[in-house]
Design an enzyme around this catalytic site. Structure first.
Site, short mmCIF file in Angstrom:
data_model
loop_
_atom_site.label_atom_id
_atom_site.label_comp_id
_atom_site.label_asym_id
_atom_site.label_seq_id
_atom_site.Cartn_x
_atom_site.Cartn_y
_atom_site.Cartn_z
N LYS A 54 20.21 43.23 36.12
CA LYS A 54 19.06 42.34 35.91
C LYS A 54 18.29 42.17 37.21
O LYS A 54 18.87 41.91 38.26
CB LYS A 54 19.54 40.98 35.42
CG LYS A 54 18.42 40.00 35.12
CD LYS A 54 19.01 38.68 34.64
CE LYS A 54 17.91 37.69 34.33
NZ LYS A 54 18.47 36.40 33.87
N ASP A 65 20.37 37.18 38.55
CA ASP A 65 21.53 36.28 38.64
C ASP A 65 22.56 36.47 37.53
O ASP A 65 23.42 35.62 37.35
CB ASP A 65 21.05 34.83 38.62
CG ASP A 65 20.63 34.37 37.22
OD1 ASP A 65 20.16 35.22 36.44
OD2 ASP A 65 20.79 33.18 36.91
N CYS A 66 22.50 37.54 36.77
CA CYS A 66 23.44 37.74 35.66
C CYS A 66 24.89 37.73 36.14
O CYS A 66 25.29 38.57 36.96
CB CYS A 66 23.13 39.06 34.98
SG CYS A 66 24.38 39.59 33.80
N SER A 119 30.74 44.43 30.52
CA SER A 119 31.47 44.24 31.78
C SER A 119 32.98 44.39 31.60
O SER A 119 33.68 44.84 32.52
CB SER A 119 31.13 42.88 32.41
OG SER A 119 31.57 41.81 31.59
N HIS A 205 27.53 29.67 39.13
CA HIS A 205 26.49 29.12 38.26
C HIS A 205 26.79 27.67 37.95
O HIS A 205 25.88 26.83 37.94
CB HIS A 205 26.42 29.94 36.98
CG HIS A 205 25.63 31.20 37.10
ND1 HIS A 205 24.49 31.45 36.39
CD2 HIS A 205 25.83 32.30 37.88
CE1 HIS A 205 24.01 32.64 36.71
NE2 HIS A 205 24.81 33.18 37.60
N TRP A 252 18.82 28.77 34.22
CA TRP A 252 19.40 27.79 33.29
C TRP A 252 18.38 26.79 32.76
O TRP A 252 18.63 26.13 31.74
CB TRP A 252 20.55 27.04 33.97
CG TRP A 252 21.78 27.87 34.09
CD1 TRP A 252 22.26 28.51 35.20
CD2 TRP A 252 22.69 28.19 33.03
NE1 TRP A 252 23.40 29.21 34.92
CE2 TRP A 252 23.70 29.03 33.59
CE3 TRP A 252 22.77 27.86 31.69
CZ2 TRP A 252 24.76 29.53 32.83
CZ3 TRP A 252 23.82 28.36 30.92
CH2 TRP A 252 24.80 29.17 31.51
#
Length: 258
Positions: A54, A65-66, A119, A205, A252
């Site tokens: 990303k 920030d993925c 992933s 996060h 977010w």
């Protein structure tokens, strides 16, 4: 047969320093945002693995920030595997990327001329292809801390302070705190493992989003959670792949504000 699925990423971005030791910008590419990262041990031994990640929504040609992309990049960093990042604007996906990932999701990594999503699948493939240093987590420890992220999201999105979501979240953190106290400093003991590399981006996060939107931080009573976070976040692999604070917040915000 392995069933492949692509994990979705939260919105948001990373802005990093313009240049960092070990990175080489690829100029003149027909595919934008290419950056090479070379691990110290594998630099001369093998060509870089191509990975679609990303892109930042605030800074051109910077990593987004993925947390799932960061998980894969952390694995490559810890294993000193060279990689070639292709930055993808997920709000305006280019045709070349949609041919690679028809669902339009990241991360995807090219192994032996085949693009592989998810992933979970990617990190297992990295473990099989690059066994040193070993990062596999014993099955009985692999799920440690796995409920923290979902309970964090529940608390973050809650608009009712009395709905119990904070306590559910705190219960998960407390369980993790006790585990690290007895078994740490990492989930598998003295050495970092795949479970840590999956959890760490989510805790990052958590720290930023809850601090910004709820003025919340990990209580001092959960000292082993705090030391765990400091320990993992200070690793070179993490600082090389982390998102900037403002980008995590931007990611977010739509979920929090509705």
């Amino acid at each position: 047969m392995i069933s492949l699925r692509i994990q979705p990423c939260t919105a948001g971005v990373l802005s990093a320093s313009v240049s960092r030791a070990g990175y080489i910008k690829q100029c003149g590419s027909t595919k934008p945002g290419r950056t090479f990262r070379f691990g110290t041990m594998a630099m001369a031994a093998s060509p870089p693995l191509e990975i679609c990640v990303k892109a930042s929504i605030t800074t051109p040609n910077k990593l987004g920030d993925c947390p799932f992309c960061q998980r894969v990049l952390l694995t490559m960093e810890e294993k000193h595997v060279p990689y070639d990042m292709k930055m993808v604007d997920l709000s305006n996906k280019p045709e070349w990327f949609l041919k690679i990932s028809p669902e339009g999701k990241v991360p995807v990594v090219k192994f032996d001329e085949k693009w592989v999503p998810d992933s979970d699948v990617i990190t297992q493939a990295l473990e099989d292809k690059y066994p040193e240093p070993p990062l596999a987590t014993p099955p009985e420890k692999a799920s440690v801390g796995s409920k923290i992220f979902s309970t964090f999201i529940g608390f973050l999105k809650s608009k009712d302070s009395g709905d119990g979501t904070e306590q559910v979240f705190l219960d998960e953190l407390s369980t993790f705190n006790d585990y690290i106290k007895d078994n740490g400093p990492f989930i598998n003991g003295e050495k970092i493992s795949a479970a840590d590399l999956s959890l760490a981006p989510k805790l990052y996060h958590m720290k930023i989003a809850l601090g910004h939107f709820k003025n919340w931080s990990v209580p001092d009573s959960l000292s082993f959670v705090k030391s765990y976070m400091e320990n993992v976040f200070s690793r070179e692999s993490f600082t090389n792949t982390q998102a900037q604070t403002e980008d995590v917040i931007a990611g977010w915000r739509p979920k929090v504000m509705g």
